[in-house]
Design a protein around this motif. Structure first.
Motif, mmCIF file in Angstrom:
data_model
loop_
_atom_site.group_PDB
_atom_site.id
_atom_site.type_symbol
_atom_site.label_atom_id
_atom_site.label_comp_id
_atom_site.label_asym_id
_atom_site.label_seq_id
_atom_site.Cartn_x
_atom_site.Cartn_y
_atom_site.Cartn_z
ATOM 1 N N ALA A 1 0.835 -1.214 0.000
ATOM 2 C CA ALA A 1 0.000 0.000 0.000
ATOM 3 C C ALA A 1 0.867 1.260 0.000
ATOM 4 O O ALA A 1 0.537 2.248 -0.666
ATOM 5 C CB ALA A 1 -0.943 -0.009 1.201
ATOM 6 N N ALA A 2 1.987 1.228 0.722
ATOM 7 C CA ALA A 2 2.886 2.389 0.746
ATOM 8 C C ALA A 2 3.452 2.662 -0.645
ATOM 9 O O ALA A 2 3.581 3.824 -1.054
ATOM 10 C CB ALA A 2 4.009 2.165 1.753
ATOM 11 N N ALA A 3 3.781 1.619 -1.389
ATOM 12 C CA ALA A 3 4.293 1.802 -2.753
ATOM 13 C C ALA A 3 3.218 2.385 -3.665
ATOM 14 O O ALA A 3 3.525 3.196 -4.537
ATOM 15 C CB ALA A 3 4.806 0.476 -3.310
ATOM 16 N N ILE A 4 1.979 1.980 -3.468
ATOM 17 C CA ILE A 4 0.881 2.525 -4.271
ATOM 18 C C ILE A 4 0.734 4.019 -3.982
ATOM 19 O O ILE A 4 0.582 4.833 -4.893
ATOM 20 C CB ILE A 4 -0.442 1.774 -3.997
ATOM 21 N N VAL A 5 0.806 4.395 -2.709
ATOM 22 C CA VAL A 5 0.674 5.809 -2.318
ATOM 23 C C VAL A 5 1.854 6.637 -2.822
ATOM 24 O O VAL A 5 1.672 7.735 -3.339
ATOM 25 C CB VAL A 5 0.551 5.944 -0.781
ATOM 26 N N ALA A 6 3.069 6.123 -2.672
ATOM 27 C CA ALA A 6 4.273 6.898 -2.966
ATOM 28 C C ALA A 6 4.772 6.743 -4.393
ATOM 29 O O ALA A 6 5.710 7.423 -4.790
ATOM 30 C CB ALA A 6 5.386 6.488 -1.996
ATOM 31 N N GLY A 7 4.165 5.859 -5.162
ATOM 32 C CA GLY A 7 4.693 5.503 -6.471
ATOM 33 C C GLY A 7 4.464 6.503 -7.583
ATOM 34 O O GLY A 7 3.871 7.563 -7.390
ATOM 35 N N PRO A 8 4.935 6.141 -8.776
ATOM 36 C CA PRO A 8 4.963 7.063 -9.907
ATOM 37 C C PRO A 8 3.645 7.285 -10.635
ATOM 38 O O PRO A 8 3.520 8.253 -11.381
ATOM 39 C CB PRO A 8 5.971 6.408 -10.862
ATOM 40 N N VAL A 9 2.669 6.397 -10.433
ATOM 41 C CA VAL A 9 1.404 6.537 -11.166
ATOM 42 C C VAL A 9 0.215 6.315 -10.245
ATOM 43 O O VAL A 9 0.293 5.542 -9.293
ATOM 44 C CB VAL A 9 1.313 5.538 -12.352
#
Length: 184
Positions: A30-38
């Motif tokens: 979930a953190a990658a989804i929030v902080a990610g590029p798209v």
């Protein structure tokens, strides 16, 4: 669905191959989804995370829908924390019996979410990119789909997990102009 119940539910679905089989993995994802590029549609990331069909979003009152709701709540908590008080962001790492932090499941979840859009993350996976270091605290403890560390065995980076909260915020800031371009 409380997090302890969600973890049991995830573990019962291992044979379906969800992207996360524990709360730390789910949290990293979930953190990658929030902080990610798209920006991604919830269907695009929650379905592989939980190993559910898109139709589960249409049936309230089911265990699948309760899991979807719990994931959405955690996603929103991470987003809110990073937006309003990024210094208070704390990954949900697993603790060993002796109290040591095990960042590997969290980092594995983060890395799994990166694999949803590998071309979007590609610039930071290039070791020649000056910003590649933003990912290092995560990659040092992550695992690919073959259970191999993306950067080889961690050496000297044993406590790199302490830098993960700042790295997540730095990643969010790095991707912000790409993810949310200014309109003219």
């Amino acid at each position: 669905m409380p997090l302890a119940e969600l973890e049991r539910w995830l573990q019962a679905r291992v044979d379906r191959h969800p992207a996360a089989t524990s709360i730390p993995m789910l949290d990293g994802y979930a953190a990658a989804i929030v902080a990610g590029p798209v920006s991604m549609s919830p269907l695009g990331w929650i379905c592989p995370l939980l190993a559910i069909d898109a139709d589960a979003f249409n049936h309230g009152g089911t265990p699948e829908f309760a899991a979807i709701s719990a994931v959405a709540l955690r996603h929103n908590e991470i987003s809110n924390t990073l937006s309003t008080a990024p210094d208070r962001f704390e990954p949900m790492h697993r603790r060993e019996v002796n109290g040591d932090i095990d960042p590997r499941p969290w980092c594995q979840g983060f890395y799994a979410a990166m694999q949803l859009r590998p071309s979007a993350w590609a610039p930071l996976l290039d070791a020649g990119n000056v910003n590649h270091g933003l990912l290092l605290p995560i990659l040092l403890h992550g695992r690919d789909d073959q259970s191999r560390p993306p950067l080889g065995s961690p050496q000297g980076g044993r406590n790199a997990y302490a830098e993960i909260p700042a790295a997540v915020e730095a990643l969010r800031q790095y991707w912000m102009p790409i993810r949310y371009p200014r309109t003219r």
